[in-house]
Design an enzyme around this catalytic site. Sequence first.
Site, PDB file in Angstrom:
ATOM      1  N   ASP A   1       0.803  -1.227   0.000  1.00  9.20           N
ATOM      2  CA  ASP A   1       0.000   0.000   0.000  1.00  9.20           C
ATOM      3  C   ASP A   1       0.833   1.272   0.000  1.00  9.20           C
ATOM      4  O   ASP A   1       0.442   2.284  -0.585  1.00  9.20           O
ATOM      5  CB  ASP A   1      -0.942   0.020   1.204  1.00  9.20           C
ATOM      6  CG  ASP A   1      -0.184   0.195   2.519  1.00  9.20           C
ATOM      7  OD1 ASP A   1       0.713  -0.626   2.813  1.00  9.20           O
ATOM      8  OD2 ASP A   1      -0.470   1.171   3.243  1.00  9.20           O
TER       9      ASP A   1
ATOM     10  N   TYR B   1      -5.704   0.852   9.055  1.00  2.25           N
ATOM     11  CA  TYR B   1      -6.797   1.176   8.137  1.00  2.25           C
ATOM     12  C   TYR B   1      -8.129   0.844   8.801  1.00  2.25           C
ATOM     13  O   TYR B   1      -8.894  -0.012   8.337  1.00  2.25           O
ATOM     14  CB  TYR B   1      -6.640   0.429   6.807  1.00  2.25           C
ATOM     15  CG  TYR B   1      -5.492   0.972   5.975  1.00  2.25           C
ATOM     16  CD1 TYR B   1      -5.623   2.152   5.256  1.00  2.25           C
ATOM     17  CD2 TYR B   1      -4.269   0.309   5.935  1.00  2.25           C
ATOM     18  CE1 TYR B   1      -4.565   2.662   4.511  1.00  2.25           C
ATOM     19  CE2 TYR B   1      -3.206   0.809   5.189  1.00  2.25           C
ATOM     20  CZ  TYR B   1      -3.365   1.989   4.480  1.00  2.25           C
ATOM     21  OH  TYR B   1      -2.321   2.491   3.746  1.00  2.25           O
TER      22      TYR B   1
ATOM     23  N   GLU C   1       5.877   9.777   3.093  1.00  3.76           N
ATOM     24  CA  GLU C   1       5.480   8.434   2.672  1.00  3.76           C
ATOM     25  C   GLU C   1       4.467   8.510   1.529  1.00  3.76           C
ATOM     26  O   GLU C   1       3.476   9.232   1.610  1.00  3.76           O
ATOM     27  CB  GLU C   1       4.874   7.638   3.836  1.00  3.76           C
ATOM     28  CG  GLU C   1       4.581   6.195   3.461  1.00  3.76           C
ATOM     29  CD  GLU C   1       4.175   5.343   4.658  1.00  3.76           C
ATOM     30  OE1 GLU C   1       4.296   4.103   4.561  1.00  3.76           O
ATOM     31  OE2 GLU C   1       3.733   5.901   5.677  1.00  3.76           O
TER      32      GLU C   1
END
Length: 625
Positions: free
Chosen positions: A75, A227, A472
């Site tokens: 991800d 998440y 990031e």
Amino acid sequence: MGSSTCTISVLLFLGLVQFAVSGHDYKQALSKSILFFEAQRSGHLPPNQRVSWRSHSGLNDGKSSGVDLVGGYYDAGDNVKFGLPMAFTVTTMCWSIIEYGGQLESNGELGNAIDAVKWGTDYFIKAHPEPNVLYAEVGDGKSDHYCWQRPEEMTTDRRAYRIDRNNPGSDLAGETAAAMAAASIVFLRSDPSYSAELLRHAHELFEFADKYRGKYDSSITVAQKYYGSVSGYNDELLWAAAWLYQATNDKNYLDYLGKNGDSMGGTGWSMREFGWDVKYAGVQTLVAKILMQGKAGEHTGVFGRYQEKAEQFMCSMLGKSTKNIQKTPGGLIFRQRWNNMQFVTSASFLAAVYSDFLSSSKRNLRCSQGNMSPSQLLDFSKSQVDYILGDNPRGTSYMVGYGHNYPRQVHHRGSSIVSFKVDQKFVTCRGGYAKWYSRKTSDPNVLTGALVGGPDAYDNFADDRNNYEQTEPTTYNNAPLLGVLARLISGPTGFDQLLPGVSPTPSPVIIKPAPAPKRKPTTPPAASSPSSITISQKMTSSWMNEGKVYYRYSTKLTNRSTKTLKNLKISITKLYGPIWGVTKTGNSYGFPSWMQSLPAGKSMEFVYIHSASPANVLVQNYSLE
């Protein structure tokens, strides 16, 4: 009077020229943004892999659970495969292709974009081995974040986590259903059989999500910190229904959106964000499109309320609502400190798409603080992209590899450690932090196209690997950007986005719909086609691919009786391609999995594609109750 008119004309001309010859190379940015997905690939990399510093990884994923989970995407800067953001990434990539596939193709990137989608959908097919089972995650954030290693040699726990009927996850299953449904549209022309397979998974996943309700992070608690599903699952159920309607034109999904819009929040929530957790703004925009296409039917009133919320979102971006989206002094949308850029690209995409919807319907955006033209909405989308690419107080490009002043110390394991192909000396779990993470020099591998988290609320940014909130990158930062960049390459010219159609395929020869091959008319036995059930077929499109002409047929079955139709059995012969909207049992076909009956006066529709005359469709058996 003449002088004023001349001045206005010159200003308008200069404005168009300024848009068309912007200082940014959107085509280059588009190419780089798609390339980033190849750096995020997990699994066995293909021969045409363009990011050469990456190698195979995660080749035993799922093995301990007795399932093949090799593939998919990491991800962000870590080595975990999280299902929810991965599915949202694929859905938004597909939406970009569906809306702006022509622009992607004309700039030579459609094939790469479709390959990026397929890398995700191939994984989702593996992750969905049974109708009510979906693997949600491989690896866990805690053990992964403890180590700083290349994905090619990671030693962290690769446990696989799943949802099922006893451990539900309607949000995850719903988002994955949306991704598969959207992808089925993308592949409809280039690979009809693969498209049909994706649609089958989408139907099953939606039924699983709707029947066994619950939040996925309540079943998989290790995902909560990374998440967590704060918005719940109602938005994903509506989102999935909207995409399944787009893929099938099945009225059952239209009815789902109409009947549940109020109770599930689709018409109630005025949003300030759109992302992997909160889908309402996306649902509202999609439903507004259905309404503007004139397809809402008896749900027009409800769909109008969806559209009101969609337009409130658009107005809030332009500063023309009662509650507006916050922006930095430099004009960037600002939602949160950690990876704010995800909200910038997703909102910019919705603004671009809705601008074209408005242009297609020849109307303005209705805001509480005054009406705005479609071009003003597109201009806003452009301003956000230009900020990303360097038009900001710092003069920083937040896309790695674009421009000269871009982040050099990206918070990304693979990028920050010397390529496995250059030096195969083992990097230990903690040793990676000591030797590579703490380095204050540029990454040895340029993560081309990656969109990092971006600046704070005051346009400040620190290019430091330790500054994960700002440096990031994530896949879902880039996914909606594909569509925005493709749109901006074409300048201010409007597109008729309300016309029905399917996304283009790489280098097909598309021809205008023409009469299908004729066969001699036959009259089926009266018993095979009872008057209470009627069947009509029509060809809706045709195209040529690799020298062969393919036809898409729509078949409508109508219950003209006064009773409910049940236990339907249909015979379909001379069918030489994929079919959607019915379920095959033995040699017969029946209602799709999401239907058990057809009320009096109602119709069901199914479609198929092949390179021949219409198939023979006859009613074999049924009951009226």
